[in-house]
Design a protein around this motif. Structure first.
Motif, PDB file in Angstrom:
ATOM      1  N   LYS A  58       0.546  -8.990   5.413  1.00 33.36           N
ATOM      2  CA  LYS A  58      -0.013 -10.008   6.309  1.00 33.36           C
ATOM      3  C   LYS A  58       0.785 -10.092   7.604  1.00 33.36           C
ATOM      4  CE  LYS A  58      -3.523 -11.359   3.904  1.00 33.36           C
ATOM      5  NZ  LYS A  58      -4.893 -11.094   4.399  1.00 33.36           N
ATOM      6  N   PHE A  59       2.099  -9.870   7.541  1.00 29.95           N
ATOM      7  CA  PHE A  59       2.892  -9.795   8.759  1.00 29.95           C
ATOM      8  C   PHE A  59       2.501  -8.568   9.577  1.00 29.95           C
ATOM      9  CE2 PHE A  59       5.593 -12.690   6.353  1.00 29.95           C
ATOM     10  CZ  PHE A  59       6.056 -13.562   7.332  1.00 29.95           C
ATOM     11  N   HIS A  60       2.279  -7.441   8.900  1.00 29.12           N
ATOM     12  CA  HIS A  60       1.813  -6.239   9.596  1.00 29.12           C
ATOM     13  C   HIS A  60       0.521  -6.540  10.357  1.00 29.12           C
ATOM     14  CE1 HIS A  60       3.982  -2.704   7.422  1.00 29.12           C
ATOM     15  NE2 HIS A  60       4.714  -3.811   7.289  1.00 29.12           N
ATOM     16  N   GLU A  61      -0.405  -7.186   9.685  1.00 30.35           N
ATOM     17  CA  GLU A  61      -1.700  -7.493  10.299  1.00 30.35           C
ATOM     18  C   GLU A  61      -1.524  -8.359  11.535  1.00 30.35           C
ATOM     19  OE1 GLU A  61      -5.933  -9.647   9.113  1.00 30.35           O
ATOM     20  OE2 GLU A  61      -4.597  -8.926   7.526  1.00 30.35           O
ATOM     21  N   ALA A  63       1.096  -8.416  13.424  1.00 29.75           N
ATOM     22  CA  ALA A  63       1.774  -7.645  14.464  1.00 29.75           C
ATOM     23  C   ALA A  63       0.870  -6.626  15.126  1.00 29.75           C
ATOM     24  CB  ALA A  63       2.997  -6.949  13.871  1.00 29.75           C
ATOM     25  N   SER A  64      -0.026  -5.995  14.355  1.00 25.75           N
ATOM     26  CA  SER A  64      -0.820  -4.888  14.883  1.00 25.75           C
ATOM     27  C   SER A  64      -2.263  -5.262  15.189  1.00 25.75           C
ATOM     28  CB  SER A  64      -0.831  -3.733  13.879  1.00 25.75           C
ATOM     29  OG  SER A  64      -1.615  -4.064  12.737  1.00 25.75           O
ATOM     30  N   GLY A  65      -2.779  -6.282  14.513  1.00 25.22           N
ATOM     31  CA  GLY A  65      -4.182  -6.658  14.664  1.00 25.22           C
ATOM     32  C   GLY A  65      -5.128  -5.962  13.713  1.00 25.22           C
ATOM     33  N   LEU A  66      -4.589  -5.090  12.826  1.00 27.04           N
ATOM     34  CA  LEU A  66      -5.422  -4.393  11.844  1.00 27.04           C
ATOM     35  C   LEU A  66      -4.975  -4.748  10.427  1.00 27.04           C
ATOM     36  CD1 LEU A  66      -5.748  -0.758  13.274  1.00 27.04           C
ATOM     37  CD2 LEU A  66      -7.498  -2.542  13.244  1.00 27.04           C
ATOM     38  N   PRO A  67      -5.921  -4.867   9.477  1.00 28.36           N
ATOM     39  CA  PRO A  67      -5.530  -5.096   8.080  1.00 28.36           C
ATOM     40  C   PRO A  67      -4.614  -3.991   7.574  1.00 28.36           C
ATOM     41  CG  PRO A  67      -7.876  -5.456   8.369  1.00 28.36           C
ATOM     42  CD  PRO A  67      -7.381  -4.847   9.656  1.00 28.36           C
ATOM     43  N   CYS A  68      -3.735  -4.353   6.654  1.00 27.81           N
ATOM     44  CA  CYS A  68      -2.713  -3.428   6.150  1.00 27.81           C
ATOM     45  C   CYS A  68      -2.840  -3.289   4.635  1.00 27.81           C
ATOM     46  CB  CYS A  68      -1.319  -3.963   6.502  1.00 27.81           C
ATOM     47  SG  CYS A  68       0.053  -3.098   5.708  1.00 27.81           S
ATOM     48  N   PRO A  69      -3.180  -2.093   4.142  1.00 34.17           N
ATOM     49  CA  PRO A  69      -3.271  -1.891   2.689  1.00 34.17           C
ATOM     50  C   PRO A  69      -1.920  -1.571   2.077  1.00 34.17           C
ATOM     51  CG  PRO A  69      -3.874   0.123   3.787  1.00 34.17           C
ATOM     52  CD  PRO A  69      -3.587  -0.881   4.888  1.00 34.17           C
ATOM     53  N   ASN A  70      -1.848  -1.703   0.763  1.00 31.06           N
ATOM     54  CA  ASN A  70      -0.693  -1.234  -0.003  1.00 31.06           C
ATOM     55  C   ASN A  70      -0.898   0.228  -0.384  1.00 31.06           C
ATOM     56  OD1 ASN A  70      -1.240  -4.262  -0.769  1.00 31.06           O
ATOM     57  ND2 ASN A  70       0.946  -3.929  -1.069  1.00 31.06           N
ATOM     58  N   LEU A  71       0.185   0.987  -0.395  1.00 30.02           N
ATOM     59  CA  LEU A  71       0.199   2.349  -0.924  1.00 30.02           C
ATOM     60  C   LEU A  71       1.284   2.378  -1.991  1.00 30.02           C
ATOM     61  CD1 LEU A  71       0.005   4.409   2.406  1.00 30.02           C
ATOM     62  CD2 LEU A  71      -1.877   3.814   0.871  1.00 30.02           C
ATOM     63  N   ASP A  72       0.890   2.391  -3.250  1.00 35.39           N
ATOM     64  CA  ASP A  72       1.843   2.269  -4.353  1.00 35.39           C
ATOM     65  C   ASP A  72       1.903   3.580  -5.126  1.00 35.39           C
ATOM     66  OD1 ASP A  72       3.166   1.660  -6.816  1.00 35.39           O
ATOM     67  OD2 ASP A  72       2.743  -0.461  -6.462  1.00 35.39           O
TER      68      ASP A  72
END
Length: 448
Positions: A58-61, A63-72
């Motif tokens: 959510k912080f990434h989103e 900062a960048s304006g785009l949703p951020c997925p997890n890569l696990d």
């Protein structure tokens, strides 16, 4: 579950993976600052977060304006990792992936590290080094991380450059850079120690992005500091295309809980994986959202209700008095809609929740469960799950458990999952089922 589909791989934007020798090196704040700094240059910047983290994306989103997925890389199948990464890269001019823990740290079985993801996707690694308490020793540290990526028993990992963090002075920076010159390691910048580069934390990590009234101002200040200290052009030049097969299989996603799924979403129920919800939509499910904190219940036409994890213990008093929300859950169960809760959502489906101050709060009463935070105890680790029944999913699952709650009492109800840990050691069964209501402390991530 829907069948897998074949499509051509599109690598999209080139990418970088930001990692560190250990947790606490400042990689999250530097990642946010770099995302904002690159976006201010007019670039479309996409990001992803390694591991089972709900808060940092959510912080990434922001900062960048785009949703951020997890890569696990422990819990997700390689095909899913490639698919999610390629989707992100296709949206942007550059892809920035933030690692988790130390570069080579993984699950208890030794797999699933940030380095494993870098090798799978072919992403160059930028090592963020907390240099606050070292000088010339930095070369030995970085050499070890660089050379370990080329050991014969592992897939290659390329450390392409270093960002020095928490540097004390120009003189300190000079000593660090001179040391790294001896191993021919590019130094992309030296970020000074700064009180402005700090975010508040609580027991599950950073305080959530939505709780920061001045988050945008923080991101701007952080971007100013980092843009002044890091060579952004040199950083961008190190980005490389994703290593994807020429033609790959878009993997089968976990089946949706229903055709019309009502999802709880607010500060108490914020921990839902984007790839899970996206997968449900792509299989034809209709999603609606409601806020238990605003005393909203699930949509009346919903045939499934999803209560994700979050921080219900911080809002237990309010939730206990929100009769519209509680009545809506009971009504959904009465009309035979599937009601599924994970971690915090699971606790809310129970009979009572005791907060950290020892106050007991009435919950929904749909499962015979009482939980408490009065004596917090950490429960943490990856899990392999096998449903004890065909709902909510059939087949083996991967999941993650992370909470401080203790179970005070469970009543007579069947378990939801058989469970083992990352090393394959059998653990006690997880969760409870009562009719169409079910849940557990596990956050489900993928099928196997």
């Amino acid at each position: 579950m829907s069948s897998a589909t074949r499509r051509s791989a599109v690598s999209g934007a080139p990418g970088l993976l930001l990692a560190a020798p250990q947790s606490g090196s400042g990689k999250t704040v530097l990642t946010l600052a770099l995302l904002r700094a690159l976006a201010r240059r007019g670039l479309c910047v996409a990001s992803a977060k390694v591991g089972p983290d709900y808060i940092d994306p959510k912080f990434h989103e922001a900062a960048s304006g785009l949703p951020c997925p997890n890569l696990d890389p422990w819990a997700m199948r390689p095909a899913l990792l490639r698919d999610l990464a390629s989707r992100q890269a296709a949206k942007a001019d550059i892809l920035i992936v933030e690692g988790v823990m130390g570069l080579y740290d993984g699950a208890a079985d030794g797999t699933g590290s940030t380095a494993d993801l870098a090798a799978l996707l072919g992403l160059p690694v930028i090592l963020i080094v907390d240099a606050a308490r070292q000088a010339q020793s930095v070369a030995a540290l970085v050499r070890g991380f660089r050379d370990h990526g080329h050991e014969p028993d592992r897939e290659p990992v390329r450390v392409a450059g270093v960002i020095l963090n928490r540097v004390g002075s120009e003189r300190h920076a000079g000593m660090l850079k001179a040391s790294l010159e001896t191993i021919a390691m590019p130094v992309l910048g030296a970020v000074p120690r700064a009180a402005d580069l700090a975010l508040p934390e609580r027991h599950l990590g950073l305080v959530q992005a939505g709780e920061h009234a001045d988050l945008d101002a923080f991101l701007e200040r952080a971007a100013d500091i980092v843009a002044n200290a890091v060579d952004l052009d040199a950083l961008a030049r190190l980005a490389a295309p994703l290593a994807l097969p020429g033609d790959h299989i878009a993997p089968t996603r976990l089946a949706p809980l229903g055709q019309r799924i009502a999802v709880a979403r607010d500060e108490a129920f914020a921990f839902a994986y984007p790839h899970l919800l996206e997968g449900w939509r792509e299989q034809g499910a209709e999603l609606s959202f409601f806020s238990p904190l605003a005393d909203e219940g699930p949509a009346r036409e919903a045939d499934a209700v999803y209560l994700p994890g979050g921080y219900p213990e911080l809002h237990a008093g309010l939730l206990a008095h929100n009769e519209g929300f509680l009545a809506g859950l009971k009504s959904a169960a009465d009309r035979r809609a599937l009601v599924y809760g994970e971690c915090g959502g699971y606790m809310v489906l129970g009979e009572a929740l005791t907060d950290a101050q020892g106050t007991i709060h009435r919950m929904a009463g749909l499962l015979p469960l009482e939980t408490s935070f009065e004596r917090p105890k950490l429960h943490l680790g990856y899990r392999r799950l096998t449903p004890c029944r065909s709902l909510p999913w059939a087949g083996a699952l991967t999941a993650h458990e992370f909470h401080y709650a203790s179970v005070l009492r469970t009543g007579d109800a069947p378990a939801l999952f058989e469970a083992c840990d990352a090393e394959g050691t059998r653990r006690p069964t997880m969760g409870l089922v009562r009719g169409v209501v079910m849940g557990s402390f596990a956050h489900v991530i993928d099928g196997t």
